[in-house]
Structures are given as C-alpha cells and as structure tokens.
Design a protein around this motif. Structure first.
Motif, short mmCIF file in Angstrom:
data_model
loop_
_atom_site.label_atom_id
_atom_site.label_comp_id
_atom_site.label_asym_id
_atom_site.label_seq_id
_atom_site.Cartn_x
_atom_site.Cartn_y
_atom_site.Cartn_z
N GLU A 102 -2.54 -2.96 6.45
CA GLU A 102 -1.41 -3.79 6.00
C GLU A 102 -0.50 -4.06 7.18
OE1 GLU A 102 0.99 -2.38 2.70
OE2 GLU A 102 2.15 -4.24 2.70
N LYS A 125 -9.91 -5.03 -0.51
CA LYS A 125 -8.48 -4.74 -0.66
C LYS A 125 -8.08 -4.57 -2.13
CE LYS A 125 -7.43 -9.68 -0.67
NZ LYS A 125 -6.78 -9.86 -1.97
N LEU A 157 -2.75 -7.81 3.52
CA LEU A 157 -3.81 -6.81 3.66
C LEU A 157 -5.01 -7.44 4.35
CD1 LEU A 157 -3.70 -5.26 0.07
CD2 LEU A 157 -2.51 -4.50 2.13
N SER A 167 3.98 -9.31 3.85
CA SER A 167 2.89 -8.60 4.54
C SER A 167 1.56 -9.03 3.95
CB SER A 167 3.07 -7.09 4.40
OG SER A 167 2.95 -6.72 3.04
N THR A 170 0.82 -1.21 0.00
CA THR A 170 0.00 0.00 0.00
C THR A 170 0.86 1.26 0.00
OG1 THR A 170 -0.11 -0.09 2.41
CG2 THR A 170 -1.95 -1.08 1.21
#
Ligand SMILES: NC(=O)C1=CN([C@@H]2O[C@H](COP(=O)(O)OP(=O)(O)OC[C@H]3O[C@@H](n4cnc5c(N)ncnc54)[C@H](O)[C@@H]3O)[C@@H](O)[C@H]2O)C=CC1
Ligand SMILES: Cc1cc2nc3c(=O)[nH]c(=O)nc-3n(C[C@H](O)[C@H](O)[C@H](O)COP(=O)(O)O)c2cc1C
Ligand code: SF4
Ligand code: FES
Lengths: 159, 424
Positions: B266, B103, B252, B250, B20
C-alpha cells in the motif's frame, strides 16, 4: 476401483439438500449446482434432470449454465482434484518444473483422471495467491512456494 | 509449503497503512476487534448525515473505481441515487480473477467488516435495500470470512431492519462464482447472480439505471468500497492529503514474478515505479535485471526499464501508455521468454472469451494460433500484420472489456520488443 459414479439415492439426497438450502428459484441455480458439485464431486445427469424438474427450467439451459462455469463438472472426477495455476506470475517463478513433476508423479496429463479414481489433474489460471507462487490447490488446500522436489511428499498426504 | 488447513500468507508492505490498517495481523479481524479499532463509526456518522451529503463527500474525495476502469465513484452513486424506482441494489465485485491480482482477497480475509461498512454506507447513500457480494468461487477463505462477518454484523444490528435505531433497512447476501473470468465484468456478474450464464450485456444502459434484476445498481470493487469508511470517518479533505490532485488517496499494488519480495504493497499515489520495485519490494531477483513488467494483468500492457521513473498515478501512467488496472504488476527478468508469456496471455483469453460476440470469439482464437507458432520460433513474414489486424479489430469492435483488452498486452509487447515477432 474405478472412477466412482454415484448411486441414485445419493444423488437425490444431494439435490434435495441443495434445493432446501437455497430454495427452488432460478436465481439460486448456480448456488444449487455449486452445492451438488461440491457434495458429489460432479453433477451427474440424473441430478440435472431432478433440478430441471424442480426449478421448472429446461434441461438444455441447465447444461448451458453448467458447461459455462469451469468449477462445475458434468463428468465424474477423482477423489482429489488438483488444480495447477499456469498463469504467468506463477509460471516464471518455477511453475513449469512443478508441473512437470506433477505430471510425472501422477502419470496424468491435464484434464485426466487416474484409472484408480484417486486423482484428477486440471490446469487453471491465477488463483489469487501469486505472491507465494508456484501454487497448487488440492481439493480445498492451498500449497504455496511449491518446489518440484516437494511434490511427492505433498501428494503422499492424500489417501 | 503449507496447506491442509494452514493458509500461505502474503507479504504485506508499503509506506502507508490506511486500507490495510487492520491487515497482516495473522488473523481475521472479527467484529469485536473491529469495533475496538474504530470500526462502524463511519456508518454511525453516515446515518446522521443526509444521503446527498455522503455522495458529495465521496465526490469531493475524488475516489475513483479500483476495479480497473477508474470511473468516479461519487458520480456513479449520484446516478443510481437519481435513477427512478424504489428498489435499488449495491453489488460488491469480489470476483478478482485478473492474473496476478490478490488485493481483494487479502482485504476480505483480514478485514471483512471494513468492506461491509463501505457497502452499507453505499446502500444508505443511494437508497438501496439490499447488497450482494459476488466472490469468485475459488476463494474459499474470503467467502468464509465475509459470511461470518455478515452474520455477526446482522446480530449486532449493523444489518437488518432499523440499523442503529434509524429507519434504514439493509441486508447483504453473499454469492459465490463458479469459475469464469468474464463474470467479473459487471453485467456478466449480474447475469450470474440471476442464475444464468455470464454473458455480458450491451452498455449503455449502465448499471446505475439498469443493473441487477434490471434495477438501478451501484457496483463497486472491494478496494473501492474499503475506501468509503476511511473517507467518511475523516472527511474528504483529510483523505486528499495523500496522493495527487487527480489520484487522491492510497493504492494497493500486487507485485509478483521475478521480484525479491512479492506481495501486497500500500502506497500513496504518486511514488515512482522504481521506488516501489527497488526500495520496497527489494528489486529484481539477485543477479538479474528488469526486462519488462506487465501492468494491469492479462488485460494490461508491458512496461520496460525506460518506464522506471514513471509516477504511479492514473494520469502519469495514462500518459506513458500504461494502464494502472487493478494495481497488478508482474516482473520479468532478462532470462524470461516474452514470447512464451504472450502465448500464455493469448491462451488465457482464448479460454475465457464467452463467445457471445464474433470479433472476440474469433479474434482470441486467431491470436492464440499465431502466437503458438511464434512461440515455437516459426514466425512467418505476415504474422506481424495478422496480429496487428486481429488485435485492433478486437479492441475496436468487441462487445465488452474482455475482447477490448484481449490484445492490449500483446500489442504493447510488439511495440517495445518488435524483434520477437519477426522472422529471424
Ligand atoms: N480486478 C480484476 O480482477 C479485473 C479488472 N479488470 C478491469 O476492468 C476494466 C474494464 O471494466 P469495464 O466495466 O468494462 O469498464 P467501463 O469503462 O465500461 O466502466 C467502468 C465503470 O464505470 C461505470 N460507468 C461508465 N460510464 C458510466 C456512465 N456514463 N454512467 C454511469 N456509470 C458509468 C460502469 O458501469 C463501470 O462500473 C479494465 O480496465 C480492467 O483493468 C478486468 C479484468 C479483471
Ligand atoms: C473481463 C472483465 C473482468 C472484470 N473483472 C473484474 C473483477 O474481477 N473485479 C472488479 O472489481 N472489476 C472487474 N471488472 C470491472 C467491472 O466491470 C467494473 O468496472 C467494476 O466492478 C466497477 O467497480 P469500480 O468502479 O469500483 O472499479 C472486470 C471487467 C472486465 C471487462
Ligand atoms: S468481447 Fe468476448 S467476452 Fe465480451 S461479450 Fe464478446 S465474446 Fe464475450
Ligand atoms: S498466478 Fe498463480 S496464483 Fe496467481
């Protein structure tokens, strides 16, 4: 005025434009139907017949496709289509109250079109804007964090 | 309230911003800005690397699919690269319709080029000539953002023939859905692109050998593809610094329902659920406490306050009997009637079942009828047995993932809140 049905001329025009844009191929069927639906608000039988002729696809299979997808309608709809999200994330944050307000203000039940041809009310599942629920979509406008008391004011924005 | 042109924006939070990084700026990051932010450098690098090595890098990074089923992306690419035939496709699954999920919408609206970059690299790695992005019909803004991005990328030579002066040719076409949850299932999605009703095909054969138009195809979720430039730019070892051994990188998460700050978060894999819910999202709405949280959307399962310490990784959640799914978590406080929530889920599946196979067609209807009765408070002695029976039949014998998960949330509610399903 009642629910508008489209003239043959308009229908042919919409079908021609859509086929010109995407090409007369089976794999373009859904984009074509989508486009006609967007132009006319629904897909009239005449349009189906024309598309069937041009794409050389049997009419029955066209109807099969059109009825499969929620966004395609073979019935005339109002000038403005209101989609109300009834999935759980919106529902718990006040969706129920908003829906009651909508039904009352419009005098409509889900899937009904108002006699003056202005509104069609449909319920849908999640529209992907749940972080700002409750959500209603009018035509292509998204309204988030809707409060039941704001419903009349929102509706008044439409002719 | 907004509307008539303005878009209601989703809150963006979390502890890292990798996927993001270019999101939440209040506008779509267009090509020139994307380039200034380091965009298309991964593509440049990729095109100077042998395709096999790209696949090895994705495998080494341990990237798994973010569409919900967590299949290793590198293995998928390898299978498609090895499949016989010269015509191959890459498809980006942007049909996002799992209730509570948004997302992919945010990624497409805010940073469309990062997804395109991922698709082009995938195309190069497997030897494809064409990519498709299938966007759900309800998503107008994402469609416009992606369409403009494709045009700009083509203009700038990132798409088309001889990309960046190499002999790699690749182009992307955007398709819009027309409102059908089942079209997110990969094989139903292919049918839809081919101009048919979205009936799922029997798997195997998998798309990697028999996909779109019967050709070898890699289909990946939007978020999966957004990870690709990140991995290629900095390398697998760097990517693995976040997350856990089995769940690197990572993730979301989409939080909705009775939560103080609903939005998109995130975070690195491995943080506990309570950290996400209380520290980042502000906890349950004031004056109330957690009754349950639905993980994975309609196709998911309920968590209870007992699960607050579970770490958000594929392995930990699996052990706890919870799906990570597409990263959707819907929170319910103690005032919510879970019977009514179950009824909504049951109605959803009864409406969205495509009707191709018997267990799901009949099962989703039966499940809905029984829950209608239960929600009215007219629970019968045999309903427990009936729901279990219908649920397990669907899970075990449905043709596709829709039927296989149509009872999952309800069976989990029965496990954690049995009293709701018994006569008073
Ligand atoms: N993001 C969303 O909006 C939604 C996501 N879902 C998720 O979808 C998931 C189910 O998806 P399915 O595609 O049915 O799962 P699946 O387990 O059949 O497949 C997952 C992926 O791995 C590939 N694959 C599996 N085995 C393979 C092999 N041996 N060789 C090559 N490729 C292989 C499949 O082609 C597919 O791309 C659920 O977990 C659910 O959470 C469901 C509904 C909506
Ligand atoms: C009913 C159903 C709906 C699905 N909807 C989506 C979806 O909207 N988006 C998505 O990425 N995957 C969806 N999937 C999963 C896809 O079939 C497929 O596993 C995924 O696109 C593979 O991409 P990934 O490996 O990057 O996760 C759905 C699966 C089922 C069974
Ligand atoms: S499980 Fe349901 S959605 Fe999937 S093919 Fe069978 S009827 Fe269709
Ligand atoms: S649940 Fe209403 S928009 Fe997602």
């Amino acid at each position: 005025m009642s629910v508008e049905t489209k003239s043959s001329e308009k229908i042919l025009e919409a079908v021609n434009a859509a086929i010109e844009k995407f090409g007369a191929k089976q794999e373009e069927l859904i984009p074509i139907l989508n486009e006609v639906n967007r132009q006319l608000g629904y897909i009239p039988t005449e349009a189906m017949e024309e598309i069937s002729r041009r794409l050389k696809e049997p009419k029955s299979s066209l109807f099969g496709v059109a009825s499969f997808y929620h966004m395609l309608s073979t019935k005339p709809r109002g000038r403005h289509v209101i989609q109300f999200c009834e999935s759980a994330p919106c529902h718990v944050v006040g969706g129920r109250e908003v829906f009651e307000a909508l039904k009352e203000e419009l005098g409509l039940e889900p899937n009904e079109t108002s006699p003056d041809g202005k509104w069609t009310l449909i319920t849908t599942s999640c529209l992907g804007v749940c972080s700002v629920g409750p959500v209603i979509v009018i035509d292509e406008d998204i309204y988030g964090n809707v409060d039941a008391r704001k419903v009349p004011e929102i509706l008044a924005r439409y002719e | 309230v907004s509307g008539r042109g303005e878009r209601p924006s989703s809150l963006l939070g979390g502890t890292v911003s990798i996927l993001t990084a270019n999101c939440g700026l209040g506008h779509t990051v267009e090509l020139s800005e994307y380039l200034d932010l380091g965009g298309y450098q991964a593509l440049r690098k990729a095109l100077q690397t042998p395709p096999r090595q790209i696949i090895e890098e994705i495998k080494a990074a341990g990237l798994v699919g973010r569409g919900g089923a967590a299949f290793p992306t590198g293995l998928k690419w390898e299978a498609a690269a090895n499949a016989p035939g010269s015509v191959k496709y890459v498809v980006c699954n942007a049909d996002e319709a799992e209730p509570g999920t948004f997302k992919d919408r945010v990624l497409m609206e805010d940073d469309p080029h990062s997804i395109l970059e991922g698709i082009i690299i995938a195309g190069y790695a497997i030897g494809a000539q064409k990519g498709y992005v299938y966007i759900r019909g309800e998503y107008l803004l994402p469609y416009q953002a992606m369409k403009k991005a494709v045009e700009d990328a083509r203009e700038a030579g990132f798409l088309g023939n001889n990309i960046l002066d190499t002999d790699f040719n690749f182009d992307i076409e955007i398709r819009r859905g027309a409102g059908a949850y089942i079209c997110g299932e990969e094989t139903a999605l292919f049918e839809s692109i081919e101009g048919k009703r979205g009936f799922p095909r029997l798997k195997p054969p998998f798309p990697t050998t028999h996909g779109l138009f019967g050709k070898p195809t890699v289909i990946n979720n939007v978020e999966t593809l957004a990870n690709v430039p990140v991995i290629i730019r900095k390398g697998a070892a760097h990517y693995r610094k976040l997350g856990t051994e089995k769940s690197p990188g990572s993730k979301l998460f989409c939080l909705s329902g009775d939560v103080v700050r609903p939005g998109l978060y995130e975070v690195p894999f491995g943080i506990p659920f309570h950290h996400l819910l209380y520290d980042l999202a502000g906890g349950v709405r004031p004056g109330h406490h957690l009754q349950a949280a639905l993980f994975g959307g309609a196709a998911g399962a309920f968590a209870t306050p007992d699960h607050l310490n579970v770490r958000l990784t594929f392995e930990d959640l699996k052990e706890a009997g919870l799906p990570l799914g597409s990263g959707v978590i819907t929170v319910f406080d103690e005032t919510r009637d879970l019977r009514d929530i179950c009824l909504r889920l049951a109605r959803f599946f009864a409406e969205e079942s495509c009707g191709k196979c018997y267990p799901c067609q009949m099962g989703t209807q039966r499940q809905f009828e029984i829950l209608e009765r239960i929600a009215r408070g007219e629970v019968q002695q045999e309903d427990w047995e009936r729901l279990q029976d219908v649920g397990w039949t669907m899970t075990d014998s449905s043709l596709c993932g829709l039927g296989q998960t149509a009872a999952s949330a309800i069976l989990s509610a029965m496990k954690h809140f049995p009293h709701l399903f018994q006569p008073i």
